[in-house]
Write a protein that holds these residues in place. Sequence first.
Motif, short mmCIF file in Angstrom:
data_model
loop_
_atom_site.label_atom_id
_atom_site.label_comp_id
_atom_site.label_asym_id
_atom_site.label_seq_id
_atom_site.Cartn_x
_atom_site.Cartn_y
_atom_site.Cartn_z
N ASN A 155 13.06 36.22 -69.56
CA ASN A 155 13.95 37.01 -70.63
C ASN A 155 14.32 36.11 -71.79
O ASN A 155 15.09 36.53 -72.68
N ASN A 156 14.22 34.73 -71.47
CA ASN A 156 14.59 33.71 -72.43
C ASN A 156 13.52 33.45 -73.58
O ASN A 156 12.99 32.62 -73.46
N ILE A 157 14.06 34.56 -74.49
CA ILE A 157 12.88 34.49 -75.49
C ILE A 157 13.54 33.92 -77.00
O ILE A 157 13.01 34.44 -78.04
N ILE A 158 14.85 33.53 -76.77
CA ILE A 158 15.26 33.06 -78.06
C ILE A 158 14.53 31.86 -78.65
O ILE A 158 15.07 30.61 -78.36
N VAL A 159 13.45 31.89 -79.45
CA VAL A 159 12.64 30.73 -79.73
C VAL A 159 13.11 30.09 -80.99
O VAL A 159 12.71 29.02 -81.28
N PHE A 160 14.27 30.66 -81.53
CA PHE A 160 14.68 29.84 -82.80
C PHE A 160 15.64 28.82 -82.51
O PHE A 160 16.17 28.10 -83.37
N GLU A 161 15.79 28.77 -81.47
CA GLU A 161 16.90 27.78 -80.79
C GLU A 161 16.64 27.08 -79.74
O GLU A 161 16.09 27.66 -78.68
N THR A 162 16.38 25.70 -79.82
CA THR A 162 15.82 24.81 -78.92
C THR A 162 17.04 23.73 -78.47
O THR A 162 17.79 23.28 -79.04
N GLY A 172 17.09 6.22 -75.92
CA GLY A 172 18.10 6.64 -77.05
C GLY A 172 17.75 8.27 -77.37
O GLY A 172 18.44 8.75 -77.90
N MET A 173 16.39 8.66 -77.04
CA MET A 173 15.94 9.71 -77.27
C MET A 173 16.80 10.96 -76.57
O MET A 173 17.20 11.01 -75.41
N PRO A 174 16.90 12.22 -77.28
CA PRO A 174 17.76 13.23 -76.65
C PRO A 174 16.70 14.18 -75.87
O PRO A 174 17.19 15.17 -75.33
N LEU A 194 20.11 11.37 -72.42
CA LEU A 194 21.25 10.46 -71.58
C LEU A 194 22.42 10.31 -72.06
O LEU A 194 23.63 10.24 -71.42
N TRP A 195 22.46 10.52 -73.58
CA TRP A 195 23.91 10.15 -74.27
C TRP A 195 24.33 11.33 -74.77
O TRP A 195 25.74 11.41 -75.28
N MET A 196 23.49 12.21 -75.34
CA MET A 196 24.12 13.62 -76.02
C MET A 196 23.34 14.67 -75.89
O MET A 196 21.92 14.54 -75.19
N HIS A 197 23.64 15.86 -76.29
CA HIS A 197 22.61 17.05 -76.27
C HIS A 197 22.77 17.56 -77.79
O HIS A 197 23.80 17.42 -78.28
N CYS A 198 21.52 18.22 -77.96
CA CYS A 198 21.23 18.77 -79.25
C CYS A 198 20.83 20.06 -79.41
O CYS A 198 20.03 20.42 -78.12
N ILE A 199 21.17 20.83 -80.28
CA ILE A 199 20.73 21.93 -80.29
C ILE A 199 19.95 22.31 -81.88
O ILE A 199 20.45 22.10 -82.96
N ARG A 200 18.85 22.49 -81.82
CA ARG A 200 17.95 22.64 -83.04
C ARG A 200 17.55 24.27 -83.19
O ARG A 200 17.02 24.97 -82.45
N GLN A 201 18.00 24.61 -84.46
CA GLN A 201 17.83 25.85 -84.98
C GLN A 201 16.59 25.94 -85.99
O GLN A 201 16.70 25.69 -87.02
N ALA A 202 15.64 26.64 -85.66
CA ALA A 202 14.38 27.18 -86.54
C ALA A 202 13.96 25.94 -87.25
O ALA A 202 13.57 26.17 -88.50
N ASN A 203 13.86 24.80 -86.66
CA ASN A 203 13.43 23.53 -87.41
C ASN A 203 14.10 23.52 -88.51
O ASN A 203 13.72 22.55 -89.52
N ILE A 204 15.24 23.91 -89.09
CA ILE A 204 16.16 23.67 -90.03
C ILE A 204 17.45 22.88 -90.11
O ILE A 204 17.68 21.96 -90.50
N ARG A 205 18.17 23.43 -88.92
CA ARG A 205 19.29 22.61 -88.76
C ARG A 205 19.58 22.16 -87.46
O ARG A 205 18.91 22.79 -86.31
N MET A 206 20.11 20.99 -87.07
CA MET A 206 20.21 20.34 -85.67
C MET A 206 21.45 19.89 -85.54
O MET A 206 21.93 19.21 -86.48
N GLN A 207 22.23 20.16 -84.41
CA GLN A 207 23.66 19.72 -84.14
C GLN A 207 23.46 18.94 -82.84
O GLN A 207 22.92 19.22 -81.82
#
Length: 224
Positions: A38-45, A26-28, A50-63
């Motif tokens: 050149n990929n230095i946008i570290v505030f967005e991970t 179940g882990m994403p 297997l089931w979803m993809h997530c975007i985590r922004q600056a350890n504050i918000r995750m979608q």
Amino acid sequence: MVSGALQIAGLIIGGIGMIGTFTVTGMPQWRVSAFIENNIIVFETIWEGLWMHCIRQANIRMQCKVYDSVLALSPDLQASRGLMCAGSVLSFLAFMVAVIGMKCTQCVQSSWQAKGYIILTAGLLFILSGAVELIPVCWVANTIISDFYNPMVNVAQKRELGEALYLGWVAAFCLIAAGAIFCCFCCCCEKTRSYGYSAPTHYPTHSQHLHKKTECSYSKSQYV
């Protein structure tokens, strides 16, 4: 006492492996974004599972968003879905069979020999579930490493090994270790049982020989 402790240790290790398998499925965090060149946008991970993809922004918000279609996934992730589900089912089945075959359980009124076969079945199922789990984890890891060092792949599309892969290796090792413990326990019990069935040959001692000789001479003296 030692055999009971060995069974409990195998059951605990197998339970850890089973829980780890459920968690990894179940882990994403199977594939995570790599911050290289050149990929230095570290505030967005970016996490891809297997089931979803997530975007985590600056350890504050995750979608997180569930994949719209299975066909949109890469072949390794498509196969990993089915293999991880199969590994989860096999690990759960192995754990339940091991609980039934424990010496301290009275679920079935059967002989020790029947419980030995149940424990052997649980051990084989644990080993099989660990092997099934290793296939998708190693496959995805190999794909990530190959793409990482492939100069034809865009830097923004390169990924690194996620936490789920490391946890998957640990869970698979626990499942295989639990299966090996149960199989070794069953083999040791079979050897002990075979030694118990072979009764030692008793030879008459010197005192028994003299006693029989005295009885024979006494019986002859009575007939004379």
